[in-house]
Scaffold this motif. Sequence first.
Motif, PDB file in Angstrom:
ATOM      1  N   SER A  48      -6.087 -27.331 -31.857  1.00 51.86           N
ATOM      2  CA  SER A  48      -5.959 -25.922 -31.526  1.00 51.86           C
ATOM      3  C   SER A  48      -7.189 -25.432 -30.782  1.00 51.86           C
ATOM      4  CB  SER A  48      -5.770 -25.095 -32.799  1.00 51.86           C
ATOM      5  OG  SER A  48      -6.930 -25.160 -33.602  1.00 51.86           O
ATOM      6  N   THR A  49      -6.956 -24.372 -30.061  1.00 50.10           N
ATOM      7  CA  THR A  49      -8.051 -23.617 -29.468  1.00 50.10           C
ATOM      8  C   THR A  49      -7.783 -22.170 -29.836  1.00 50.10           C
ATOM      9  OG1 THR A  49      -9.189 -22.999 -27.451  1.00 50.10           O
ATOM     10  CG2 THR A  49      -6.847 -23.475 -27.237  1.00 50.10           C
ATOM     11  N   HIS A  50      -8.827 -21.475 -30.178  1.00 46.35           N
ATOM     12  CA  HIS A  50      -8.659 -20.096 -30.628  1.00 46.35           C
ATOM     13  C   HIS A  50      -8.613 -19.121 -29.464  1.00 46.35           C
ATOM     14  CE1 HIS A  50      -8.849 -21.210 -34.804  1.00 46.35           C
ATOM     15  NE2 HIS A  50      -9.870 -21.979 -34.519  1.00 46.35           N
ATOM     16  N   GLY A  51      -8.669 -19.632 -28.252  1.00 51.63           N
ATOM     17  CA  GLY A  51      -8.519 -18.779 -27.090  1.00 51.63           C
ATOM     18  C   GLY A  51      -9.705 -17.884 -26.795  1.00 51.63           C
ATOM     19  N   SER A  89     -17.224 -24.417 -28.327  1.00 54.13           N
ATOM     20  CA  SER A  89     -15.827 -24.767 -28.520  1.00 54.13           C
ATOM     21  C   SER A  89     -15.727 -26.249 -28.831  1.00 54.13           C
ATOM     22  CB  SER A  89     -15.022 -24.438 -27.268  1.00 54.13           C
ATOM     23  OG  SER A  89     -13.740 -24.982 -27.363  1.00 54.13           O
ATOM     24  N   GLN A 112      -2.894 -23.470 -27.795  1.00 57.62           N
ATOM     25  CA  GLN A 112      -3.428 -22.133 -28.011  1.00 57.62           C
ATOM     26  C   GLN A 112      -2.429 -21.326 -28.818  1.00 57.62           C
ATOM     27  OE1 GLN A 112      -5.095 -20.251 -24.618  1.00 57.62           O
ATOM     28  NE2 GLN A 112      -5.116 -18.240 -25.569  1.00 57.62           N
TER      29      GLN A 112
END
Length: 140
Positions: free
Chosen positions: A108-111, A122, A139
Amino acid sequence: MYDAVLVPTDGSEAAIHAANHAYSLGERYDATVHVLTVVEKSESTTIVGQGDEKLETLRDEGNDSTQRIVEEALSRDIHAVGTVEMGDPARTILTYAEDHDIDLIVMSTHGRSGVGRFLMGSVTERVLRDGDVPVLAVQR
């Protein structure tokens, strides 16, 4: 195409969302889903008299979040394994991927963008930049 898929998790909803993508890949390619939680040993966990207790709490939380994802995979008849390790998250993810012949990392990336990303860093970006394994960044 994929025999081994790695899902790093921090226990967040975003990580659960990424795990759903890994389940789909596991089902489609009959791949093993590896679930990894990295407990980062930082200054906040090394306070005199509280460091070991804090690390143990973080390790327990990591075990819980890892186990939830593994159990969900197993309930879908996907082969899954889970582990909790200590270290720098990006470096540990990349080392795990290399040691276990991972074909794809789904994370995941928290944006975050702008100053937030600069200040927080990141893990996903570092894995993308420093690794040799393809990464699917999800995302939420």
